[in-house]
Design an enzyme around this catalytic site. Structure first.
Site, PDB file in Angstrom:
ATOM      1  N   LYS A 203     -25.335   2.745  -7.276  1.00 24.41           N
ATOM      2  CA  LYS A 203     -23.917   2.868  -7.638  1.00 24.41           C
ATOM      3  C   LYS A 203     -23.162   3.370  -6.419  1.00 24.41           C
ATOM      4  CE  LYS A 203     -21.195   5.835 -10.667  1.00 24.41           C
ATOM      5  NZ  LYS A 203     -21.163   6.464 -11.980  1.00 24.41           N
TER       6      LYS A 203
HETATM    7  C1  R5P Z   1     -20.127  11.429 -11.093  1.00 22.52           C
HETATM    8  O1  R5P Z   1     -20.860  11.959 -10.348  1.00 22.52           O
HETATM    9  C2  R5P Z   1     -20.641  10.655 -12.171  1.00 22.52           C
HETATM   10  O2  R5P Z   1     -21.812  10.018 -11.764  1.00 22.52           O
HETATM   11  C3  R5P Z   1     -19.734   9.617 -12.785  1.00 22.52           C
HETATM   12  O3  R5P Z   1     -20.544   8.886 -13.618  1.00 22.52           O
HETATM   13  C4  R5P Z   1     -19.101   8.698 -11.792  1.00 22.52           C
HETATM   14  O4  R5P Z   1     -18.271   9.418 -10.947  1.00 22.52           O
HETATM   15  C5  R5P Z   1     -18.367   7.516 -12.448  1.00 22.52           C
HETATM   16  O5  R5P Z   1     -17.303   7.914 -13.123  1.00 22.52           O
HETATM   17  P1  R5P Z   1     -15.830   7.640 -12.593  1.00 22.52           P
HETATM   18  O6  R5P Z   1     -15.600   6.174 -12.775  1.00 22.52           O
HETATM   19  O7  R5P Z   1     -14.980   8.483 -13.456  1.00 22.52           O
HETATM   20  O8  R5P Z   1     -15.787   8.017 -11.148  1.00 22.52           O
END
Ligand code: R5P
Length: 293
Positions: A203
């Site tokens: 990711k």
């Molecule tokens: C953060 O560390 C988490 O892994 C969240 O899952 C990630 O940031 C994704 O969420 P957002 O789209 O709100 O950034």
């Protein structure tokens, strides 16, 4: 005693048809074991090759983030529209009904809060817990260039080793420190390190310039992180560009659950990711669905 009459004649061996050997649809994943592939095929849609993950794990380091104050009230109704749910074991056990059919990606690193150095994480969930909870992947934060870079990388490689014993994939989540440049050069470095060290998918954030080079030189699937809330059209455009430039989907949180209509936003994101819908058309869909609700 079963009736043996006619048994030989009834059998169809199809000796003229070679057995089908299916190539696995996900980039870089063909040599994985059956269980790994089966779990990944629950996270990623085998038809589109992509996923829309809903990330609601923010509380593990920042508490009740806006939109996640009451996951039972605000989030459970939108879960059916996601392909995959990314969350912590605490929320999974306490709030999510075990009757859910959604594949679960479990946050397994932790140990820090927004009040301290975030990169100082450890593995915070045993592999037995992931097995007990029947998860489809385990997510580990990796902080390339941060103070505890080495520790976070080793957290990830340990989960890759342990998960491989049980057929559970590891998702490496690239975290960017406050003072690091968010550019393609950084993300090529971060994602490639994670892939080289065994992460099954990664990711990472979208960058306007050269994101396609980040996807091209990462040998395993990339999913785009959402980041802070931006206008709906911008979020849909970002998701559209990411998948068109090689990402295998998105893992979005705030841009979905902080939208005026999270259900409409999730469906608009799905249209972009799975159907290659253009951002403006997806925004129209968002407004239509929002007005219907
Ligand atoms: C953060 O560390 C988490 O892994 C969240 O899952 C990630 O940031 C994704 O969420 P957002 O789209 O709100 O950034």
């Amino acid at each position: 005693m079963p009736d043996m009459d006619g048994m030989k004649e009834a059998k169809q061996y199809h000796t003229d048809i070679p057995q089908t050997t299916e190539r696995f649809f996900l980039k870089g994943s063909n040599s994985l074991d059956w269980g790994m592939k089966n779990r990944l095929a629950r996270i990623f849609n085998p038809q589109s090759g992509r996923t829309v993950m809903l990330a609601i794990d923010h509380g593990y380091f920042q508490g009740p983030t806006t939109g996640l104050e009451r996951i039972d009230v605000n989030i459970l109704p939108i879960v059916p529209y996601a392909d995959t749910l990314m969350l912590t074991r605490g929320i999974l056990r306490s709030i999510v009904p075990p009757t859910t059919q959604k594949p679960i990606v479990l946050r397994v690193s932790g140990g820090t809060s927004i009040l301290k150095e975030l990169s100082n994480e450890e593995i915070a969930v045993d592999i037995e817990e992931s097995i007990r909870l029947n998860v489809c992947a385990m997510a580990v934060q990796v902080f390339i260039g941060a103070e505890f870079e080495r520790q976070s990388i080793i957290n990830m490689t340990k989960m890759v080793d342990i998960g491989s014993r049980y057929g559970i994939p590891t998702l490496a989540v690239t975290a960017v420190g406050k003072d690091m440049a968010r550019d393609a050069r950084y993300f090529r470095l971060a994602t490639r390190i994670c892939a080289e060290l065994g992460a099954h998918y990664i990711k990472t954030y979208y960058v306007e310039k050269d994101f396609e080079t980040v996807c091209a030189c990462c040998p395993v699937p990339i999913v785009m992180a959402g980041g802070t809330k931006i206008p709906e059209l911008d979020a849909l455009t970002m998701a559209y560009n990411a998948v068109q430039q090689g990402a295998s989907g998105v893992d979005m949180g705030r841009n979905i659950f902080q939208a005026d209509s999270p259900i409409a936003m999730l469906q608009a994101v799905r249209a972009v990711v799975h159907d290659n819908e253009k951002p403006q058309k997806a925004l129209d869909l968002y407004h239509t669905l929002k007005n219907q609700s």
